[in-house]
Write a protein that holds these residues in place. Structure first.
Motif, PDB file in Angstrom:
ATOM      1  N   GLU A 136       0.822  -1.217   0.000  1.00 43.53           N
ATOM      2  CA  GLU A 136       0.000   0.000   0.000  1.00 43.53           C
ATOM      3  C   GLU A 136       0.855   1.265   0.000  1.00 43.53           C
ATOM      4  N   LEU A 137       1.870   1.305   0.863  1.00 43.62           N
ATOM      5  CA  LEU A 137       2.707   2.498   0.945  1.00 43.62           C
ATOM      6  C   LEU A 137       3.544   2.694  -0.319  1.00 43.62           C
ATOM      7  N   MET A 138       4.070   1.606  -0.867  1.00 41.00           N
ATOM      8  CA  MET A 138       4.858   1.705  -2.099  1.00 41.00           C
ATOM      9  C   MET A 138       3.971   2.071  -3.298  1.00 41.00           C
ATOM     10  N   THR A 139       2.750   1.573  -3.318  1.00 39.07           N
ATOM     11  CA  THR A 139       1.820   1.928  -4.394  1.00 39.07           C
ATOM     12  C   THR A 139       1.548   3.427  -4.377  1.00 39.07           C
ATOM     13  N   ASN A 140       1.285   3.979  -3.183  1.00 36.30           N
ATOM     14  CA  ASN A 140       1.049   5.417  -3.088  1.00 36.30           C
ATOM     15  C   ASN A 140       2.271   6.212  -3.520  1.00 36.30           C
ATOM     16  N   ALA A 141       3.448   5.784  -3.094  1.00 37.65           N
ATOM     17  CA  ALA A 141       4.674   6.488  -3.484  1.00 37.65           C
ATOM     18  C   ALA A 141       4.856   6.451  -5.002  1.00 37.65           C
ATOM     19  N   SER A 142       4.630   5.293  -5.588  1.00 40.57           N
ATOM     20  CA  SER A 142       4.774   5.141  -7.035  1.00 40.57           C
ATOM     21  C   SER A 142       3.761   5.996  -7.796  1.00 40.57           C
ATOM     22  N   PRO A 145      -0.355  12.663   2.274  1.00 40.58           N
ATOM     23  CA  PRO A 145      -1.499  12.047   1.611  1.00 40.58           C
ATOM     24  C   PRO A 145      -2.808  12.447   2.302  1.00 40.58           C
ATOM     25  N   ALA A 146      -3.864  12.441   1.539  1.00 43.09           N
ATOM     26  CA  ALA A 146      -5.196  12.688   2.110  1.00 43.09           C
ATOM     27  C   ALA A 146      -5.638  11.403   2.803  1.00 43.09           C
ATOM     28  N   ILE A 147      -5.949  11.516   4.067  1.00 46.67           N
ATOM     29  CA  ILE A 147      -6.462  10.365   4.811  1.00 46.67           C
ATOM     30  C   ILE A 147      -7.969  10.552   4.901  1.00 46.67           C
ATOM     31  N   LEU A 148      -8.657   9.794   4.089  1.00 48.53           N
ATOM     32  CA  LEU A 148     -10.104   9.935   3.986  1.00 48.53           C
ATOM     33  C   LEU A 148     -10.805   9.140   5.083  1.00 48.53           C
ATOM     34  N   GLY A 198      -6.435   2.405   0.826  1.00 47.69           N
ATOM     35  CA  GLY A 198      -5.143   1.867   1.232  1.00 47.69           C
ATOM     36  C   GLY A 198      -4.652   2.383   2.573  1.00 47.69           C
ATOM     37  N   LEU A 199      -4.599   3.714   2.744  1.00 42.88           N
ATOM     38  CA  LEU A 199      -4.121   4.256   4.019  1.00 42.88           C
ATOM     39  C   LEU A 199      -5.083   3.943   5.152  1.00 42.88           C
ATOM     40  N   GLU A 200      -6.350   3.904   4.860  1.00 39.95           N
ATOM     41  CA  GLU A 200      -7.355   3.517   5.859  1.00 39.95           C
ATOM     42  C   GLU A 200      -7.040   2.120   6.400  1.00 39.95           C
ATOM     43  N   ILE A 201      -6.695   1.216   5.516  1.00 40.47           N
ATOM     44  CA  ILE A 201      -6.350  -0.157   5.906  1.00 40.47           C
ATOM     45  C   ILE A 201      -5.042  -0.168   6.702  1.00 40.47           C
ATOM     46  N   VAL A 202      -4.028   0.551   6.222  1.00 40.42           N
ATOM     47  CA  VAL A 202      -2.730   0.597   6.902  1.00 40.42           C
ATOM     48  C   VAL A 202      -2.902   1.139   8.318  1.00 40.42           C
ATOM     49  N   ILE A 203      -3.626   2.222   8.467  1.00 38.89           N
ATOM     50  CA  ILE A 203      -3.822   2.828   9.787  1.00 38.89           C
ATOM     51  C   ILE A 203      -4.545   1.864  10.722  1.00 38.89           C
ATOM     52  N   LYS A 204      -5.503   1.133  10.208  1.00 39.61           N
ATOM     53  CA  LYS A 204      -6.259   0.184  11.032  1.00 39.61           C
ATOM     54  C   LYS A 204      -5.373  -0.979  11.508  1.00 39.61           C
ATOM     55  N   LEU A 205      -4.451  -1.426  10.678  1.00 36.53           N
ATOM     56  CA  LEU A 205      -3.602  -2.578  11.012  1.00 36.53           C
ATOM     57  C   LEU A 205      -2.373  -2.216  11.834  1.00 36.53           C
ATOM     58  N   ALA A 206      -1.961  -0.969  11.790  1.00 36.08           N
ATOM     59  CA  ALA A 206      -0.732  -0.551  12.470  1.00 36.08           C
ATOM     60  C   ALA A 206      -0.996  -0.166  13.923  1.00 36.08           C
TER      61      ALA A 206
END
Length: 149
Positions: free
Chosen positions: A62-68, A98-101, A112-120
């Protein structure tokens, strides 16, 4: 792969970094994370549950996809394992955070970031002189789906 962390005060931690560019390198970044955790477990005896392997690869993806997608040029992935956690950091050249919706089950995409934040266990965005670094910290042995998250 370099599994030695040379930062002051982190002698017991393990670290690896890799530079990647473009969407084709996202799979290579996930593979680096998998190999790093496999070696950390087999060679250094760090407890890494199978669920954590999957979560870390998802977060890296997810993080690499956003960076790319949103930053020109190469991105730097750094993985630091120690003290029962793995820290996944991605640096890219775009200084705009990034916009965190907010969660929206009717929205198609951009979860993607919503998922990352939930898992971290923790999530941070830091501006750097030449871009930004996004960091997610994940427990090596916890299953966030069974711990009330």
């Amino acid at each position: 792969m370099n599994c030695v962390d040379r930062r002051p005060g982190r002698a017991a931690a393990l670290s690896v970094s890799g530079a990647f560019q473009g969407s084709l390198d996202i799979a290579a970044a996930r593979d680096l994370a998998y190999r790093f955790l496999t070696d950390a477990q087999a060679v250094h005896g760090l407890p890494v549950c199978e669920f954590t392997m999957d979560i870390v690869q998802l977060v890296v993806s997810e993080l690499m996809t956003n960076a790319s997608k949103y930053a020109p040029g190469a991105s730097l992935l750094t993985l630091d394992a120690g003290n029962g956690t793995i820290e996944v950091s991605v640096w890219d050249s775009n200084p705009t955070p990034p916009a965190i919706l907010p969660p929206d089950p009717t929205r198609i995409g951009q979860h993607g970031l919503e998922i990352v934040i939930k898992l971290a266990h923790s999530f941070a965005i830091h501006r750097t002189p030449l871009g930004k670094r996004i960091t997610a910290t994940i427990a090596l042995t916890d299953d966030p789906l069974n711990s009330g998250l």
